[in-house]
Design an enzyme around this catalytic site. Structure first.
Site, short mmCIF file in Angstrom:
data_model
loop_
_atom_site.label_atom_id
_atom_site.label_comp_id
_atom_site.label_asym_id
_atom_site.label_seq_id
_atom_site.Cartn_x
_atom_site.Cartn_y
_atom_site.Cartn_z
N LYS A 111 0.72 -1.17 -0.04
CA LYS A 111 0.01 -0.11 0.16
C LYS A 111 0.77 1.41 0.03
CE LYS A 111 -4.39 -1.93 1.60
NZ LYS A 111 -5.36 -1.76 2.48
N LYS A 194 -4.61 -9.74 -5.20
CA LYS A 194 -5.82 -10.24 -4.49
C LYS A 194 -6.72 -9.16 -4.67
CE LYS A 194 -6.16 -8.20 -0.03
NZ LYS A 194 -7.74 -7.65 -0.03
N LYS A 197 -10.82 -3.79 -2.28
CA LYS A 197 -11.58 -2.69 -2.48
C LYS A 197 -10.77 -1.61 -3.07
CE LYS A 197 -13.64 -3.39 1.66
NZ LYS A 197 -12.49 -3.15 2.92
P1 ATP Z 1 -8.72 -2.46 1.09
O1 ATP Z 1 -8.19 -2.81 -0.18
O2 ATP Z 1 -9.09 -1.23 1.52
O3 ATP Z 1 -7.50 -2.99 2.08
P2 ATP Z 1 -10.02 -5.09 1.32
O4 ATP Z 1 -10.90 -5.46 0.11
O5 ATP Z 1 -8.58 -5.58 1.43
O6 ATP Z 1 -9.88 -3.60 1.07
P3 ATP Z 1 -10.31 -5.24 3.97
O7 ATP Z 1 -11.55 -4.17 4.60
O8 ATP Z 1 -9.30 -4.77 4.31
O9 ATP Z 1 -11.05 -5.41 2.48
O10 ATP Z 1 -10.49 -6.62 4.86
C1 ATP Z 1 -11.63 -7.21 5.27
C2 ATP Z 1 -11.72 -8.77 5.36
O11 ATP Z 1 -11.80 -9.20 4.09
C3 ATP Z 1 -10.42 -9.26 5.87
O12 ATP Z 1 -10.83 -10.15 6.99
C4 ATP Z 1 -9.65 -9.61 4.98
O13 ATP Z 1 -8.93 -10.68 5.17
C5 ATP Z 1 -10.84 -10.19 3.91
N1 ATP Z 1 -10.32 -10.10 2.44
C6 ATP Z 1 -10.17 -8.93 1.87
N2 ATP Z 1 -9.81 -9.44 0.64
C7 ATP Z 1 -9.84 -10.78 0.41
C8 ATP Z 1 -9.69 -11.64 -0.50
N3 ATP Z 1 -9.25 -11.03 -2.02
N4 ATP Z 1 -10.13 -12.99 -0.51
C9 ATP Z 1 -10.37 -13.42 0.76
N5 ATP Z 1 -10.60 -12.52 1.81
C10 ATP Z 1 -10.19 -11.18 1.70
MG MG Z 2 -7.44 -4.86 2.96
#
Ligand code: ATP
Ligand code: MG
Length: 332
Positions: A111, A194, A197
Site C-alpha cells: 500500500k 488479491k 476494495k
Molecule cells: P482494502 O483494499 O481497502 O484493504 P480489502 O478488500 O482488502 O480492502 P479489508 O477491509 O482490508 O478489505 O478486509 C476485510 C476482510 O476481508 C479481511 O478479513 C480480509 O482478510 C478479507 N479479505 C479481503 N480481501 C480478500 C480476498 N481477496 N480474499 C479473501 N479474503 C479477503
Molecule cells: Mg485490505
C-alpha cells in the site's frame, strides 16, 4: 464460547472476496460465539479517501453486513470510531511495537508503494488492528489469508505488553488466533493481485445480475486455456476458487472435469458460476435495498452496538492503564 472480533474497512464496496474470505464466516460464528464486528473507519483513513462520502460509505458497509446475515440480536455490530478506546489502546500499544516488524509487513509495502507520501498511520495500521482485538480480549479473529501476517504481529504485541506489564501477575492479554475460511484468498478479476476494495478489481456483493455477468465474462482464467480446445487446471484458476464459494459440490466436480478435459470453454464455466452467484447474492441484494430505505434503523443498531462494545472496552482500559502506571484521575 470464545470471544470473536473482526473488522472491515469502509474503503469501498463490499466484494465477494470479503464475503467468502471473512463475512460468510462471521455469519456462522455469531451462532456459536460471542462476536463483535466493526466497520473500521479509523483504518480506512490510512489510504487517500474522500471525507465527505465516508459517513455514507460507513453506513453502506454496515448495511452490506446486515444484509449478508449479521444479526444484531446475535452479535455486536458497531463503527470503530464510535468507541474512542480503540485509538487510546492503539497509542499505548505503539510503545511496545517494534518498528522493524511494522516495516516488514507485506500490506504496508504494497500500500505504501501506491502512495506518494506515506502517512505513519499506514505503517501503524497493524497496531490499531491489535488494539481492536485486544481491547475485547478476543481470542478468535476470522480474516482472509492476507491478514495472517498482521495476526502474527498482533500476537507478538500481546506477548511484549504482557512481558513488560503483566510479569508480576494481574491482567494479561490473551494471544488471539486467526480463523480462515475455505476460500481464504480470492484473486481480483485480473487474476493478478488479491481482490481488494482499493484496487478496483472486484465484483461487488450487491451488484445486479447483469453487472455480475459483465464483470465475470472478461475475467482472467487459467492462462493454459488459450483456445477452447486447450485443457485447463481448475486448481490454479481463480474462477474455480470462486465456484468453490458459490456452487454446490456436484457442480464443482462437473466444472473441474470439464475444465481438465476441455469439455467446456471458460465462458460455459463462467455462465454456470454467474447463475450460482446470482442465486446466492439476490436475497442479500434485496435485503440491502430494504435496509437502504431505513437508515435510522441501521443507525440505531450501530449506536446500540457501540454502547455494548464501549462497556467492554472501558473494562479493559482501566486494567491496562493501571498496569502501565498511569495516575488514577481523582474524583472531583
Ligand atoms: P482494502 O483494499 O481497502 O484493504 P480489502 O478488500 O482488502 O480492502 P479489508 O477491509 O482490508 O478489505 O478486509 C476485510 C476482510 O476481508 C479481511 O478479513 C480480509 O482478510 C478479507 N479479505 C479481503 N480481501 C480478500 C480476498 N481477496 N480474499 C479473501 N479474503 C479477503
Ligand atoms: Mg485490505
Amino acid at each position: 464460547m470464545a470471544r470473536v472480533f473482526s473488522g472491515i474497512q469502509p474503503s469501498g464496496e463490499l466484494h465477494i472476496g470479503n464475503y467468502l474470505g471473512a463475512v460468510q464466516n462471521w455469519v456462522q460464528l455469531q451462532r456459536q460465539h460471542e462476536c463483535l464486528f466493526s466497520v473500521v473507519d479509523l483504518h480506512a483513513i490510512t489510504q487517500p479517501y474522500d471525507a465527505a462520502s465516508l459517513p455514507q460509505r460507513t453506513l453502506d458497509m454496515a448495511i452490506g453486513l446486515l444484509a449478508s446475515g449479521l444479526d444484531p440480536e446475535r452479535c455486536t455490530l458497531f463503527v470503530q470510531s464510535h468507541v474512542a478506546e480503540h485509538s487510546e489502546l492503539n497509542w499505548l500499544l505503539n510503545t511496545v511495537t517494534p518498528l522493524g516488524e511494522l516495516e516488514r509487513q507485506t500490506q504496508f509495502k504494497d500500500k505504501s508503494q501506491r502512495q506518494e507520501s506515506v502517512p505513519a498511520g499506514l505503517l501503524n495500521y497493524p497496531v490499531l488492528q491489535a488494539a481492536d482485538v485486544l481491547l475485547y480480549l478476543a481470542t478468535l479473529v476470522p480474516v482472509g489469508e492476507d491478514q495472517l501476517q498482521h495476526l502474527e504481529l498482533m500476537r507478538e504485541i500481546a506477548r511484549r505488553w504482557n512481558a513488560r506489564f503483566a510479569q508480576s501477575g494481574g491482567f494479561a492479554f490473551p494471544e488471539p488466533q486467526a480463523l480462515l475460511t475455505a476460500s481464504k484468498r480470492i484473486l481480483g478479476l485480473d487474476g493478478q493481485a488479491k481482490m481488494s476494495k482499493s484496487l478496483g478489481n472486484t465484483i461487488g456483493l450487491l451488484e445486479s445480475p447483469e453487472a455480475i455477468w459483465q464483470k465475470l465474462r472478461p475475467a482472467a482464467t487459467d492462462p493454459a486455456r488459450v483456445t477452447r480446445k486447450d485443457p485447463g487446471n481448475p486448481d490454479i484458476c481463480n474462477i474455480f476458487t470462486i465456484h468453490q464459494g458459490f456452487s454446490p459440490p456436484e457442480v464443482q466436480r462437473t466444472v473441474a472435469h470439464n475444465c481438465r478435459t476441455a469439455g467446456w470453454g471458460c465462458l460455459d464455466c463462467k455462465r454456470v458460476l454467474a447463475d450460482n452467484m446470482i442465486a446466492t447474492l439476490t436475497p442479500i441484494r434485496e435485503r440491502a435495498t430494504a435496509l437502504q430505505g431505513e437508515p435510522r434503523t441501521v443507525g440505531r443498531i450501530l449506536a446500540a452496538g457501540a454502547d455494548k462494545a464501549r462497556a467492554l472496552a472501558r473494562g479493559t482500559m482501566s486494567l491496562v492503564r493501571r498496569q502501565m502506571g498511569f495516575l488514577d484521575r481523582a474524583e472531583a
